[in-house]
Motif scaffolding. Structure first.
Motif, PDB file in Angstrom:
ATOM      1  N   ILE A  31       8.016   9.620  11.007  1.00  0.00           N
ATOM      2  CA  ILE A  31       7.324   9.947   9.596  1.00  0.00           C
ATOM      3  C   ILE A  31       7.894   9.906   9.323  1.00  0.00           C
ATOM      4  N   LEU A  32       7.661   8.875   8.196  1.00  0.00           N
ATOM      5  CA  LEU A  32       9.124   8.898   6.871  1.00  0.00           C
ATOM      6  C   LEU A  32       7.910   9.202   5.535  1.00  0.00           C
ATOM      7  N   SER A  33       9.173   8.922   4.764  1.00  0.00           N
ATOM      8  CA  SER A  33       8.840   9.861   3.401  1.00  0.00           C
ATOM      9  C   SER A  33       9.413   9.088   2.440  1.00  0.00           C
ATOM     10  N   ASN A  34       9.722   9.566   1.471  1.00  0.00           N
ATOM     11  CA  ASN A  34      10.433   8.879   0.415  1.00  0.00           C
ATOM     12  C   ASN A  34      12.327   9.961   0.991  1.00  0.00           C
ATOM     13  N   GLY A  35      13.460   9.022   0.236  1.00  0.00           N
ATOM     14  CA  GLY A  35      14.744   9.690   0.724  1.00  0.00           C
ATOM     15  C   GLY A  35      15.649   8.124   1.485  1.00  0.00           C
ATOM     16  N   ILE A  36      16.818   8.443   2.024  1.00  0.00           N
ATOM     17  CA  ILE A  36      17.550   8.109   1.649  1.00  0.00           C
ATOM     18  C   ILE A  36      18.539   8.284   3.329  1.00  0.00           C
ATOM     19  N   GLY A  37      17.912   7.602   4.244  1.00  0.00           N
ATOM     20  CA  GLY A  37      18.779   7.951   5.577  1.00  0.00           C
ATOM     21  C   GLY A  37      17.488   8.657   6.146  1.00  0.00           C
ATOM     22  N   PRO A  76       4.131   5.942   7.687  1.00  0.00           N
ATOM     23  CA  PRO A  76       4.269   5.932   6.704  1.00  0.00           C
ATOM     24  C   PRO A  76       3.328   7.382   5.676  1.00  0.00           C
ATOM     25  N   ILE A  77       4.216   8.808   4.883  1.00  0.00           N
ATOM     26  CA  ILE A  77       3.260   9.576   4.343  1.00  0.00           C
ATOM     27  C   ILE A  77       3.307   9.244   2.680  1.00  0.00           C
ATOM     28  N   ILE A  78       3.481  10.476   1.929  1.00  0.00           N
ATOM     29  CA  ILE A  78       3.221   9.917   0.476  1.00  0.00           C
ATOM     30  C   ILE A  78       5.016   9.335   0.290  1.00  0.00           C
ATOM     31  N   ARG A  79       4.352   9.647  -0.806  1.00  0.00           N
ATOM     32  CA  ARG A  79       6.064   8.796  -2.155  1.00  0.00           C
ATOM     33  C   ARG A  79       6.089   8.012  -1.580  1.00  0.00           C
ATOM     34  N   LEU A  80       5.587   7.187  -0.448  1.00  0.00           N
ATOM     35  CA  LEU A  80       6.463   5.906   0.026  1.00  0.00           C
ATOM     36  C   LEU A  80       5.602   4.748  -0.359  1.00  0.00           C
ATOM     37  N   ILE A  81       5.854   3.567  -0.591  1.00  0.00           N
ATOM     38  CA  ILE A  81       5.604   2.751  -0.920  1.00  0.00           C
ATOM     39  C   ILE A  81       6.109   0.863   0.272  1.00  0.00           C
ATOM     40  N   VAL A  82       4.821   0.679   1.251  1.00  0.00           N
ATOM     41  CA  VAL A  82       4.799  -0.193   2.355  1.00  0.00           C
ATOM     42  C   VAL A  82       4.747  -1.176   2.172  1.00  0.00           C
ATOM     43  N   LEU A  83       5.489  -2.281   2.356  1.00  0.00           N
ATOM     44  CA  LEU A  83       5.140  -4.088   2.271  1.00  0.00           C
ATOM     45  C   LEU A  83       5.492  -4.426   3.278  1.00  0.00           C
ATOM     46  N   THR A  84       4.220  -4.594   3.657  1.00  0.00           N
ATOM     47  CA  THR A  84       4.263  -6.061   5.074  1.00  0.00           C
ATOM     48  C   THR A  84       4.069  -7.659   4.166  1.00  0.00           C
ATOM     49  N   PRO A  85       4.711  -8.574   4.692  1.00  0.00           N
ATOM     50  CA  PRO A  85       4.393  -9.786   4.751  1.00  0.00           C
ATOM     51  C   PRO A  85       2.802 -10.959   4.738  1.00  0.00           C
ATOM     52  N   LYS A  86       2.119 -10.874   3.932  1.00  0.00           N
ATOM     53  CA  LYS A  86       0.913 -11.523   3.852  1.00  0.00           C
ATOM     54  C   LYS A  86       1.263 -12.928   4.111  1.00  0.00           C
ATOM     55  N   PHE A 143       0.980  -0.910   0.076  1.00  0.00           N
ATOM     56  CA  PHE A 143       0.668  -0.023   0.177  1.00  0.00           C
ATOM     57  C   PHE A 143       1.250   1.021   0.275  1.00  0.00           C
ATOM     58  N   SER A 144       0.486   2.263  -0.101  1.00  0.00           N
ATOM     59  CA  SER A 144       0.803   3.481  -0.735  1.00  0.00           C
ATOM     60  C   SER A 144       0.542   4.174   0.906  1.00  0.00           C
ATOM     61  N   GLY A 145       1.875   4.940   1.463  1.00  0.00           N
ATOM     62  CA  GLY A 145       1.560   5.819   2.387  1.00  0.00           C
ATOM     63  C   GLY A 145       0.788   6.926   1.915  1.00  0.00           C
ATOM     64  N   GLY A 146      -0.453   7.549   2.948  1.00  0.00           N
ATOM     65  CA  GLY A 146      -0.987   8.493   3.291  1.00  0.00           C
ATOM     66  C   GLY A 146      -1.160  10.040   3.487  1.00  0.00           C
TER      67      GLY A 146
END
Length: 393
Positions: free
Chosen positions: A234-240, A278-288, A212-215
Motif C-alpha cells: 500500500i503506497l502513499s507519498n514519500g521517498i523509498g 495507491p492511497i491518498i497523497r499519491l497520483i498514479v499514471l498508467t499508459p493509455k 487518477f488520485s489514490g484513495g
C-alpha cells in the motif's frame, strides 16, 4: 597477517584504564570558545561553521584551531547513532556541539572513532529534544590502553586509527566517485531527453496516460507487516520505504506505472513494476497509448521539480495541474521506431541508474559493504574489557 590477528597480538595482555571525559589530564573540553551566530548575521568566508550534525555554513573567522571531536549537545539527527564529528584546522563551533580533544596520551582521532560506538542514550536528558549536558558528558568513559606506558599506548592508538582511517578513506573515495557518476548520469539523462524542434511530438500527459488520485486505505484487508496473505504494498507519498504504508491482499494497479507524490515531497516520481494499492497523497499514471513506461519515468524525473503548484495554503499537486504538462513522443508517425528509440534511451539510463542508485549492485552497494567492514573492525578493535561493575550497569 590480517588486521585482526595483528591487533590481537598487539593488544595481548595489555591493561586498559577507563577514564572519564571529565579527566582534565587526558581530555580538554573547549566549550568556552563556542559562539552561535544567526544565519543572517554570519559573514561569508571559508571557515566551516559546525552545528549538531554537520557543517551548516562557511564563515569568516573561527572559534577553534586544531584537531577536535565535536559531540552533539542537542539536536542529534539520531539518538541511536549519535552525532560525532571530527574537525581539524580553523573552524567555527556553535553552541549545539561539545568541543573536545585528547591531551598528552590520548590520540584525538582514536577518541573520535571510540565515541562513534558509545551508547549516549543513558546520558541524555530533556525528553523530546534530548540534550547531553556537560555534567553528563564528563561522566562518559573512554579506554586508554597500556596506561603505564604512554609511548606504547599512543602506538596502539595510532595503529587502530590507521586501520580504521584506511576503511574510512575507501568509503570517502567511493562516495566521491558516486557523486561524480550521479552528475554524469544527470548530464546524459538530460541530454538524451532534450529534443530539438521537430524530433518529437509533444502530447499532454492526460492524452498519454490515465491519471487518477489514490484513495482511502483498505479497511478490512490491511497489515502493517508483509506476510503470505497480505503481500501487496500500500503506497502513499514519500521517498523509498517512506512511501510504504502497509500491505493488503488485493492490488488496484497491476500494470507497470508511475506514481507522483502529491503532498510533502511534491512531484517525486517513482516507477512501479509490481502490483500495488495507491492511497491518498499519491497520483498514479498508467499508459493509455503505446509508450515505454520506463522511458516515461526517466522523462518525468527531469520535470519533477517544475510542476505549477500554487504557493498559498498547503502545497498540493492535483490531477488538473499535471494533465496538460507536455510529454515528448519520438517519431510519432512510426510507432515501431518510436518504441525502439524509447527502449534505446531506457537501456542507456538503466545502466547509469544501476551504477548510481542500486542497493544490490554498483557503487551504492560497494559503499554499503565498505561501511559494514569499517564498523566490524571498529567494533572489534575498540571492544576493550570494562570493569565488572560498569559492565553490569
Amino acid at each position: 597477517m590480517s588486521s585482526v590477528s595483528f591487533m590481537e597480538k598487539l593488544l595481548d595482555g595489555v591493561d586498559v584504564e577507563w577514564m572519564a571525559l571529565g579527566n582534565e589530564r587526558v581530555v580538554e573540553i573547549a566549550n568556552s570558545g563556542r559562539k552561535p551566530v544567526k544565519a543572517s548575521l554570519r559573514a561569508a568566508g571559508k571557515t566551516p561553521y559546525y552545528g549538531a550534525n554537520n557543517i551548516q555554513d562557511y564563515v569568516d573567522g573561527h572559534t577553534h584551531d586544531g584537531e577536535f571531536v565535536l559531540i552533539a549537545e542537542d539536536g542529534s539527527a539520531s539518538l541511536d547513532n549519535y552525532s560525532i564529528q571530527y574537525a581539524t584546522g580553523k573552524f567555527w563551533a556553535n553552541n549545539h556541539v561539545h568541543v573536545v580533544r585528547g591531551k598528552e596520551g590520548l590520540n584525538s582521532r582514536f577518541l573520535y572513532h571510540y565515541l562513534c560506538i558509545v551508547n549516549f542514550i543513558p546520558f541524555l536528558s530533556g525528553g523530546g529534544r534530548a540534550k547531553l549536558t556537560k555534567g553528563k558528558l564528563v561522566d562518559i568513559t573512554i579506554p586508554i590502553p597500556c596506561p603505564d606506558n604512554p609511548k606504547k599506548s599512543l602506538e596502539i592508538q595510532a595503529e587502530i586509527v590507521r586501520i580504521l582511517d584506511a576503511f574510512t578513506a575507501m568509503t570517502t573515495e567511493l562516495t566521491t566517485e558516486l557523486s561524480l557518476r550521479k552528475k554524469q548520469y544527470n548530464h546524459y539523462r538530460d541530454q538524451l531527453l532534450s529534443f530539438e524542434e521537430g524530433e518529437v511530438e509533444w502530447e499532454a500527459l492526460g492524452d498519454v496516460f490515465n491519471i487518477f488520485s489514490g484513495g482511502d486505505k483498505p479497511k478490512n484487508a490491511f497489515s502493517k507487516e508483509e506476510n503470505e496473505e497480505f503481500n501487496v504494498p500500500i503506497l502513499s507519498n514519500g521517498i523509498g520505504l517512506k512511501s510504504l504504508y502497509g500491505w493488503t491482499n488485493s492490488p488496484k494497479i497491476n500494470e507497470p506505472s508511475l506514481t507522483v507524490s502529491a503532498r510533502g515531497t511534491i512531484g517525486w516520481t517513482s516507477y512501479r513494476d509490481r502490483p500495488f494499492f495507491p492511497i491518498i497523497r499519491l497520483i498514479v499514471l498508467t499508459p493509455k497509448i503505446g509508450v515505454n513506461t520506463k522511458y516515461a519515468y526517466y522523462y518525468m524525473k527531469t520535470i519533477e521539480n517544475n510542476y505549477p503548484v500554487p504557493p498559498a495554503g498547503i502545497p498540493q499537486l492535483t490531477k488538473p495541474m499535471i494533465e496538460n504538462v507536455q510529454f515528448p513522443i519520438p517519431y510519432p508517425n512510426d510507432p515501431e521506431r518510436s518504441l525502439a528509440e524509447q527502449a534505446r534511451i531506457v537501456a542507456i539510463l538503466d545502466k547509469f541508474d544501476a551504477l548510481t542508485s542500486s542497493i544490490t549492485e554498483g557503487l551504492p552497494r560497494e559503499i554499503e559493504l565498505r561501511q559494514k567492514q569499517y564498523e566490524y573492525y571498529r567494533d572489534f578493535l575498540l571492544s576493550f574489557p570494562k570493569p565488572d561493575a560498569e559492565e553490569a550497569a
